[in-house]
Write a protein that holds these residues in place. Sequence first.
Motif, PDB file in Angstrom:
ATOM      1  N   GLU A 125       0.837  -1.207   0.000  1.00  0.00           N
ATOM      2  CA  GLU A 125       0.000   0.000   0.000  1.00  0.00           C
ATOM      3  C   GLU A 125       0.875   1.263   0.000  1.00  0.00           C
ATOM      4  OE1 GLU A 125      -3.283   2.001   2.840  1.00  0.00           O
ATOM      5  OE2 GLU A 125      -3.111  -0.200   2.984  1.00  0.00           O
ATOM      6  N   LYS A 126       1.871   1.283   0.863  1.00  0.00           N
ATOM      7  CA  LYS A 126       2.778   2.453   0.914  1.00  0.00           C
ATOM      8  C   LYS A 126       3.501   2.618  -0.416  1.00  0.00           C
ATOM      9  CE  LYS A 126       4.242   1.820   5.724  1.00  0.00           C
ATOM     10  NZ  LYS A 126       5.404   1.433   6.547  1.00  0.00           N
ATOM     11  N   SER A 127       3.951   1.490  -0.957  1.00  0.00           N
ATOM     12  CA  SER A 127       4.757   1.531  -2.161  1.00  0.00           C
ATOM     13  C   SER A 127       3.924   1.958  -3.373  1.00  0.00           C
ATOM     14  CB  SER A 127       5.352   0.139  -2.369  1.00  0.00           C
ATOM     15  OG  SER A 127       6.079   0.117  -3.526  1.00  0.00           O
ATOM     16  N   ARG A 128       2.680   1.472  -3.438  1.00  0.00           N
ATOM     17  CA  ARG A 128       1.795   1.814  -4.560  1.00  0.00           C
ATOM     18  C   ARG A 128       1.513   3.306  -4.616  1.00  0.00           C
ATOM     19  NH1 ARG A 128      -1.918  -2.538  -3.159  1.00  0.00           N
ATOM     20  NH2 ARG A 128      -0.788  -4.270  -4.095  1.00  0.00           N
ATOM     21  N   LYS A 129       1.371   3.882  -3.443  1.00  0.00           N
ATOM     22  CA  LYS A 129       1.071   5.309  -3.375  1.00  0.00           C
ATOM     23  C   LYS A 129       2.190   6.110  -4.046  1.00  0.00           C
ATOM     24  CE  LYS A 129      -0.428   8.261   0.258  1.00  0.00           C
ATOM     25  NZ  LYS A 129      -0.456   8.389   1.706  1.00  0.00           N
ATOM     26  N   SER A 130       3.406   5.765  -3.684  1.00  0.00           N
ATOM     27  CA  SER A 130       4.555   6.468  -4.259  1.00  0.00           C
ATOM     28  C   SER A 130       4.679   6.145  -5.753  1.00  0.00           C
ATOM     29  CB  SER A 130       5.799   6.069  -3.458  1.00  0.00           C
ATOM     30  OG  SER A 130       6.900   5.878  -4.257  1.00  0.00           O
ATOM     31  N   ALA A 131       4.424   4.894  -6.118  1.00  0.00           N
ATOM     32  CA  ALA A 131       4.530   4.469  -7.518  1.00  0.00           C
ATOM     33  C   ALA A 131       3.518   5.210  -8.398  1.00  0.00           C
ATOM     34  CB  ALA A 131       4.303   2.960  -7.621  1.00  0.00           C
ATOM     35  N   LYS A 132       2.318   5.364  -7.891  1.00  0.00           N
ATOM     36  CA  LYS A 132       1.255   6.021  -8.685  1.00  0.00           C
ATOM     37  C   LYS A 132       1.638   7.465  -8.999  1.00  0.00           C
ATOM     38  CE  LYS A 132      -2.933   3.493  -8.294  1.00  0.00           C
ATOM     39  NZ  LYS A 132      -2.856   2.346  -7.378  1.00  0.00           N
ATOM     40  N   THR A 133       2.165   8.151  -7.993  1.00  0.00           N
ATOM     41  CA  THR A 133       2.567   9.552  -8.203  1.00  0.00           C
ATOM     42  C   THR A 133       3.644   9.626  -9.278  1.00  0.00           C
ATOM     43  OG1 THR A 133       2.234   9.833  -5.844  1.00  0.00           O
ATOM     44  CG2 THR A 133       3.376  11.620  -6.983  1.00  0.00           C
ATOM     45  N   THR A 134       4.656   8.762  -9.177  1.00  0.00           N
ATOM     46  CA  THR A 134       5.742   8.779 -10.158  1.00  0.00           C
ATOM     47  C   THR A 134       5.208   8.481 -11.555  1.00  0.00           C
ATOM     48  OG1 THR A 134       7.306   8.022  -8.495  1.00  0.00           O
ATOM     49  CG2 THR A 134       7.967   7.752 -10.778  1.00  0.00           C
ATOM     50  N   MET A 135       4.322   7.480 -11.667  1.00  0.00           N
ATOM     51  CA  MET A 135       3.883   7.080 -13.005  1.00  0.00           C
ATOM     52  C   MET A 135       3.026   8.153 -13.686  1.00  0.00           C
ATOM     53  SD  MET A 135       5.623   4.544 -13.498  1.00  0.00           S
ATOM     54  CE  MET A 135       5.079   4.207 -15.164  1.00  0.00           C
ATOM     55  N   GLU A 136       2.313   8.946 -12.898  1.00  0.00           N
ATOM     56  CA  GLU A 136       1.589  10.088 -13.479  1.00  0.00           C
ATOM     57  C   GLU A 136       2.596  11.018 -14.164  1.00  0.00           C
ATOM     58  OE1 GLU A 136      -1.717  11.364 -13.477  1.00  0.00           O
ATOM     59  OE2 GLU A 136      -2.133   9.230 -13.177  1.00  0.00           O
ATOM     60  N   LEU A 137       3.693  11.303 -13.435  1.00  0.00           N
ATOM     61  CA  LEU A 137       4.723  12.198 -13.976  1.00  0.00           C
ATOM     62  C   LEU A 137       5.370  11.595 -15.223  1.00  0.00           C
ATOM     63  CD1 LEU A 137       6.566  13.171 -10.633  1.00  0.00           C
ATOM     64  CD2 LEU A 137       4.964  14.585 -11.942  1.00  0.00           C
ATOM     65  N   VAL A 138       5.601  10.299 -15.176  1.00  0.00           N
ATOM     66  CA  VAL A 138       6.281   9.619 -16.284  1.00  0.00           C
ATOM     67  C   VAL A 138       5.421   9.649 -17.542  1.00  0.00           C
ATOM     68  CG1 VAL A 138       7.030   7.327 -17.101  1.00  0.00           C
ATOM     69  CG2 VAL A 138       7.697   8.121 -14.825  1.00  0.00           C
ATOM     70  N   ARG A 139       4.141   9.278 -17.390  1.00  0.00           N
ATOM     71  CA  ARG A 139       3.261   9.236 -18.583  1.00  0.00           C
ATOM     72  C   ARG A 139       3.135  10.626 -19.188  1.00  0.00           C
ATOM     73  NH1 ARG A 139      -0.395   6.546 -14.813  1.00  0.00           N
ATOM     74  NH2 ARG A 139       0.409   4.427 -14.605  1.00  0.00           N
ATOM     75  N   GLU A 140       3.019  11.584 -18.329  1.00  0.00           N
ATOM     76  CA  GLU A 140       2.893  12.965 -18.799  1.00  0.00           C
ATOM     77  C   GLU A 140       4.173  13.400 -19.520  1.00  0.00           C
ATOM     78  OE1 GLU A 140       0.563  15.299 -16.562  1.00  0.00           O
ATOM     79  OE2 GLU A 140       1.093  17.149 -17.607  1.00  0.00           O
ATOM     80  N   ALA A 141       5.327  13.097 -18.904  1.00  0.00           N
ATOM     81  CA  ALA A 141       6.608  13.508 -19.501  1.00  0.00           C
ATOM     82  C   ALA A 141       6.803  12.834 -20.863  1.00  0.00           C
ATOM     83  CB  ALA A 141       7.758  13.148 -18.557  1.00  0.00           C
ATOM     84  N   ILE A 142       6.443  11.561 -20.966  1.00  0.00           N
ATOM     85  CA  ILE A 142       6.639  10.856 -22.243  1.00  0.00           C
ATOM     86  C   ILE A 142       5.649  11.367 -23.303  1.00  0.00           C
ATOM     87  CG2 ILE A 142       6.593   8.580 -23.385  1.00  0.00           C
ATOM     88  CD1 ILE A 142       7.523   7.284 -20.847  1.00  0.00           C
ATOM     89  N   GLY A 143       4.515  11.833 -22.850  1.00  0.00           N
ATOM     90  CA  GLY A 143       3.513  12.331 -23.811  1.00  0.00           C
ATOM     91  C   GLY A 143       2.437  11.296 -24.067  1.00  0.00           C
ATOM     92  N   LEU A 144       2.156  10.492 -23.059  1.00  0.00           N
ATOM     93  CA  LEU A 144       1.140   9.455 -23.218  1.00  0.00           C
ATOM     94  C   LEU A 144      -0.213   9.917 -22.689  1.00  0.00           C
ATOM     95  CD1 LEU A 144       3.417   6.509 -22.019  1.00  0.00           C
ATOM     96  CD2 LEU A 144       2.701   6.930 -24.355  1.00  0.00           C
ATOM     97  N   LYS A 145      -0.451  11.202 -22.791  1.00  0.00           N
ATOM     98  CA  LYS A 145      -1.755  11.736 -22.336  1.00  0.00           C
ATOM     99  C   LYS A 145      -2.429  12.348 -23.542  1.00  0.00           C
ATOM    100  CE  LYS A 145      -1.816  11.841 -17.648  1.00  0.00           C
ATOM    101  NZ  LYS A 145      -2.356  12.383 -16.444  1.00  0.00           N
ATOM    102  N   TYR A 146      -3.596  11.801 -23.922  1.00  0.00           N
ATOM    103  CA  TYR A 146      -4.223  12.259 -25.170  1.00  0.00           C
ATOM    104  C   TYR A 146      -5.533  13.001 -24.957  1.00  0.00           C
ATOM    105  CZ  TYR A 146      -0.846   8.701 -26.493  1.00  0.00           C
ATOM    106  OH  TYR A 146       0.281   7.962 -26.602  1.00  0.00           O
ATOM    107  N   PHE A 147      -5.949  13.094 -23.697  1.00  0.00           N
ATOM    108  CA  PHE A 147      -7.182  13.877 -23.436  1.00  0.00           C
ATOM    109  C   PHE A 147      -7.135  14.450 -22.045  1.00  0.00           C
ATOM    110  CE2 PHE A 147      -7.987   9.357 -22.737  1.00  0.00           C
ATOM    111  CZ  PHE A 147      -8.380   9.327 -21.403  1.00  0.00           C
TER     112      PHE A 147
END
Length: 334
Positions: free
Chosen positions: A312-334
């Motif tokens: 649970e602790k680890s997922r919380k941190s992972a989710k925050t990072t992955m939001e940043l990663v997807r956004e940085a890569i440009g995987l957000k289309y809407f």
Amino acid sequence: MSKNKEIVMSGIRPTGFLHLGNYFGAVKNYVRMQEEYECFFMVADLHSLTTHPDTKGLKQNVHRVLAENIACGLDPNKVALYCQSHIYETSELYLYLNMLAYKGELEKTTTFKDKARLQPDNINAGLLTYPVLQTADIILHRAKYVPVGKDQEQHLEMARNFVKRFNHRYGEVFPAPSAFNFGEELIKVPSLDGSGKMSKSENQYATIYLSDDDELIRTKVKKAKMDSGPKEMNAMKSPEVENIFLLLKLVSSGDTVKKFEEDYNNCTIKYGDLKGQLGADMVKFISPIREKVNSILEDERYLKQVMEQGAEKSRKSAKTTMELVREAIGLKYF
Ligand code: TYM
């Protein structure tokens, strides 16, 4: 967990019982770091599949690694102690990082070459991209420090390279992680046969495990390879004897080390006494840990709770990072 603490991440594969190398190279630092840092420590079960495809003993091994970490002093309430496979975001980040890792550099990695030699019939792609998955583990939490033994130095160098490439291509998302050992060089705990290092699955008779009983510890130390003794005052030590002194420094008191150093330097040393002392001090160090491991292992409900809480602790941190990663890569289309 505190927002302004620096972040630490590390992992251990569930490929066998932990030994003194794992303790002094890694776990001892985990225990110290849990007081000052925000820590993520995990059982690297996905990595173990690259070399141990038979998963019959996996559950038992995962439980044991968790119990051994806790018995050594890791507090699941202070750190996130979790299983790698429980955090799916790791696999997603691993996939993105694979686009930044080149076949040539992966093939040159020492651990890849060693393992390919050991298992010529199973040189799988997971083995080749092992350092990529390890980088995903680390940067998933945007960790800065990675407490590991000397054998992981190259993987950490590669992690820094992958991070540099990611940041260069997509923007600054990750800090560069570095291998860590409290103000000192990274440690390599040598095996008792005078060659190589202690290891979970190789040279078992030259490795002291945290699960070894007292008699076995004494026997292993007694059988350690030695030379025929110093021939002159203040002689250089042979590699075998150097190793024994290194082990003595890890488990014995400063006075004990000093006494045997003096005996060696004035040629009065008796290797039998040296080994007797080293065996006794190892037993003193290991037996309380072994007893604790056994009692923790009996409580499966507790271990389940530890894994759930850690995930649970680890997922919380992972989710925050992955939001940043997807956004940085440009995987957000809407
Ligand atoms: P593993 O499971 O081989 O070893 C766990 C830790 O123990 C250290 N170690 C030693 N240190 C000193 N002397 C020795 N003889 C010795 N043998 C083992 C290792 O350096 C390590 O710190 N790839 C990692 C697992 C991993 C990981 C990660 C580590 C997966 N993801 C992310 C850090 C961060 C490994 O195989 O460890």
